[in-house]
Design an enzyme around this catalytic site. Structure first.
Site, PDB file in Angstrom:
ATOM      1  CG  HIS A  91      -1.994   1.161   1.190  1.00 23.99           C
ATOM      2  ND1 HIS A  91      -3.075   1.127   0.280  1.00 23.99           N
ATOM      3  CD2 HIS A  91      -2.024   2.164   1.980  1.00 23.99           C
ATOM      4  CE1 HIS A  91      -3.764   2.134   0.448  1.00 23.99           C
ATOM      5  NE2 HIS A  91      -3.313   2.985   1.439  1.00 23.99           N
ATOM      6  CG  HIS A 135      -1.499   6.719  -0.901  1.00 26.02           C
ATOM      7  ND1 HIS A 135      -2.724   6.485  -1.812  1.00 26.02           N
ATOM      8  CD2 HIS A 135      -1.809   6.463   0.376  1.00 26.02           C
ATOM      9  CE1 HIS A 135      -3.579   5.878  -1.159  1.00 26.02           C
ATOM     10  NE2 HIS A 135      -3.142   5.798   0.264  1.00 26.02           N
ATOM     11  NE  ARG A 186      -9.911  14.585   4.058  1.00 26.68           N
ATOM     12  CZ  ARG A 186     -11.113  14.389   3.936  1.00 26.68           C
ATOM     13  NH1 ARG A 186     -11.547  13.235   3.215  1.00 26.68           N
ATOM     14  NH2 ARG A 186     -12.045  15.105   4.161  1.00 26.68           N
ATOM     15  CG  HIS A 218     -10.321   6.674  -1.429  1.00 22.50           C
ATOM     16  ND1 HIS A 218     -10.833   7.010  -0.488  1.00 22.50           N
ATOM     17  CD2 HIS A 218      -9.096   7.019  -1.628  1.00 22.50           C
ATOM     18  CE1 HIS A 218      -9.951   7.678   0.332  1.00 22.50           C
ATOM     19  NE2 HIS A 218      -8.837   7.625  -0.296  1.00 22.50           N
ATOM     20  NE  ARG A 222     -13.024   9.528   4.197  1.00 18.54           N
ATOM     21  CZ  ARG A 222     -11.843   8.639   4.210  1.00 18.54           C
ATOM     22  NH1 ARG A 222     -11.892   7.592   4.736  1.00 18.54           N
ATOM     23  NH2 ARG A 222     -10.846   8.920   3.674  1.00 18.54           N
ATOM     24  CG  HIS A 275      -7.972   3.794   2.023  1.00 15.10           C
ATOM     25  ND1 HIS A 275      -7.982   4.774   1.031  1.00 15.10           N
ATOM     26  CD2 HIS A 275      -6.657   3.422   2.208  1.00 15.10           C
ATOM     27  CE1 HIS A 275      -6.863   5.051   0.691  1.00 15.10           C
ATOM     28  NE2 HIS A 275      -5.959   4.531   1.536  1.00 15.10           N
ATOM     29  CD  GLU A 301      -6.660   5.717   7.276  1.00 16.31           C
ATOM     30  OE1 GLU A 301      -5.371   6.292   7.514  1.00 16.31           O
ATOM     31  OE2 GLU A 301      -7.191   5.891   6.487  1.00 16.31           O
ATOM     32  CG  HIS A 330      -5.472   1.868   6.949  1.00 15.90           C
ATOM     33  ND1 HIS A 330      -4.103   1.943   7.389  1.00 15.90           N
ATOM     34  CD2 HIS A 330      -5.691   2.782   5.910  1.00 15.90           C
ATOM     35  CE1 HIS A 330      -3.766   3.002   6.509  1.00 15.90           C
ATOM     36  NE2 HIS A 330      -4.855   3.258   5.627  1.00 15.90           N
ATOM     37  CG  ASP A 385      -1.073   4.798   3.961  1.00 15.17           C
ATOM     38  OD1 ASP A 385      -1.283   4.994   3.115  1.00 15.17           O
ATOM     39  OD2 ASP A 385      -1.927   4.725   5.091  1.00 15.17           O
TER      40      ASP A 385
END
Length: 441
Positions: A56, A58, A79, A204, A207, A231, A234, A268, A319
């Site tokens: 995982h 990003h 975020r 994703h 959400r 995800h 989390e 997660h 991550d």
């Protein structure tokens, strides 16, 4: 041309062994035997383990290391800072940054990366002339760093449950799952038959993808026999919003819409109910633990051992790249459980090393990697046993509970040596990172 390596120690499917000879032909291991070093063999001092799988990633989050540590906050304030970086990237700058990040991974013994990719479009949300330009930049970056890549093209449609995309998020969205699928199909077709690239898919989160859109993403993964990641749970706030809207937890929503199973990975899985654990374990869904990020973002500690015992294979990821060190991720799974339970000895070193190798590669669509055996991908990672961290330790315990990424001496990835004497073939990776990140600030 065939190559032969002689390993002082190696971690084989049967455990640690001395004087191991690994013959490599092209990208694959041709034979694994034991004996004295043959004439002309390349000596690998220390202990050699299979290549590590970062399940995982990003890549662009690496630009946040050290920059988000200046004050108080939580996942949601972090975020907002992440979105600021996302707004500045284009295909050229993303290539430069990702190449440096993947080179750092290579130096840490990683030979395959699962890139959870949702930074798709221009800052205004309009597709590039090639709608997959950002994805192609990531594949090129991985290749130039010497890694295989599973590009987990991510469906990202809403800014929250019932909330439209806003700000930097508009770069992530395709409008709906049908338009996402058309772009993902073009990506899959482009890399069809190329063995170093797997075109996978990702939801994703609950959400960002309404439940009625999820089946199209799952169907893409099923049709291509490709990995499907998401995800999951989390944050407690994510769970509360999901239950309020759908009268179900995120795991239950994914289960009801066909997104769990042996090719799926829940990333997660921190805040789970007992029913969630049963669904993940019973469906043989992988669970990717990312302890260094989960502690950096104050997410919490997930029930890794319970999930594993119920049937969910555990994998590891870095991550957000607060740290890129899968040895640290592996031991943190055990050490975090010690903190939560006030007891020691939840995991054996061999189990954690499997999570970092064979299980991780399998979750990324490379089931024939992560093991030193005939026919497997020729990924050999040699860890020093004479550093101040590892001196006096041996076997899997030396790797999992003593070593850090700085102890990686040599990396052979798909039959090609990409790290020698602790240095990447591309040059000064620290300088590459500094220049790539500096250009975004």
């Amino acid at each position: 041309m065939p190559l032969t390596y002689w390993c002082e120690q190696a971690w084989l499917p049967t455990g640690a062994a001395e004087s191991v000879i690994v013959e490599v032909s092209g990208e694959r291991i041709a034979a694994v035997t034991q004996g004295p070093p043959p004439p002309g063999a390349r000596r690998l001092p220390g202990i050699t383990v299979p290549g590590l799988a970062n399940a995982h990633s990003h890549a662009f989050h690496r630009a946040l290391r050290g920059a988000t540590q200046t004050g108080r906050g939580d996942f949601w304030t972090w975020r907002d800072q992440m979105y600021e970086i996302a707004a500045r990237l284009d295909p050229d700058s993303y290539l430069t940054l990702a190449r440096a990040v993947y080179s750092e991974m290579a130096m840490a013994g990683i030979t395959c990366v699962g890139e959870f990719h949702y930074l798709h479009h221009t800052p205004g949300g309009r597709p590039y002339a090639d709608p997959n330009a950002m994805g192609h930049a990531l594949v090129r970056a991985a290749r130039e760093a010497g890694l295989r890549i599973t590009l987990l093209d991510t469906c990202y449609l809403t800014g929250g449950i019932g909330t439209p995309l806003a700000g930097a998020q508009v770069r992530f969205g395709d409008g709906d799952a049908e338009r996402w699928a058309r772009r993902a199909e073009d990506l899959a077709a482009h890399y069809a038959g190329q063995p170093d690239v797997v075109a996978g898919a990702a939801i994703h989160s609950v959400r960002a993808v309404p439940p009625e859109q999820m089946p199209l993403v799952a169907e893409f993964a099923h049709r291509h026999a490709a990995p499907l990641h998401a995800h999951v749970s989390e944050q407690r706030a994510e769970n509360a919003a999901c239950v309020e809207r759908y009268a179900a937890t995120p795991v239950q929503v994914l289960h009801e819409h066909g997104a769990l199973g042996p090719r799926s990975t829940a990333v997660h899985a921190t805040h789970l109910t007992d029913a969630d654990v049963e669904l993940l374990g019973g469906s043989r869904t992988h669970v990717c633990m990312c302890p260094t990020t989960e502690r950096d973002l104050a997410d919490g500690i997930g029930p890794a051992r319970t999930l594993f015992d119920k049937g969910a294979p555990i994998t590891l990821g870095s991550d957000s790249h607060a740290v890129i060190d899968l040895f640290e991720e592996a031991r943190a799974v055990e050490l975090d459980e010690r903190l939560a339970s006030e007891k020691r000895g939840h995991w054996r070193a061999a189990e954690l090393l499997t999570a970092a190798t064979a299980a991780g590669h399998a979750s990324l669509g490379f089931p024939d990697a992560g093991v030193l055996a005939e026919g497997a991908w020729a990924d050999l990672v040699t860890v020093r046993l004479d550093s101040v961290r590892t001196a006096g330790a041996t076997g899997a315990e030396a790797v999992v509970f003593a070593a850090t990424a700085a102890d990686v001496l040599s990396v052979v990835s798909s039959g090609r040596q990409i790290v020698a004497d602790g240095h990447h073939i591309s040059g000064n990776v620290g300088q590459m990172l500094a220049e790539a990140i500096g250009a975004l600030r």
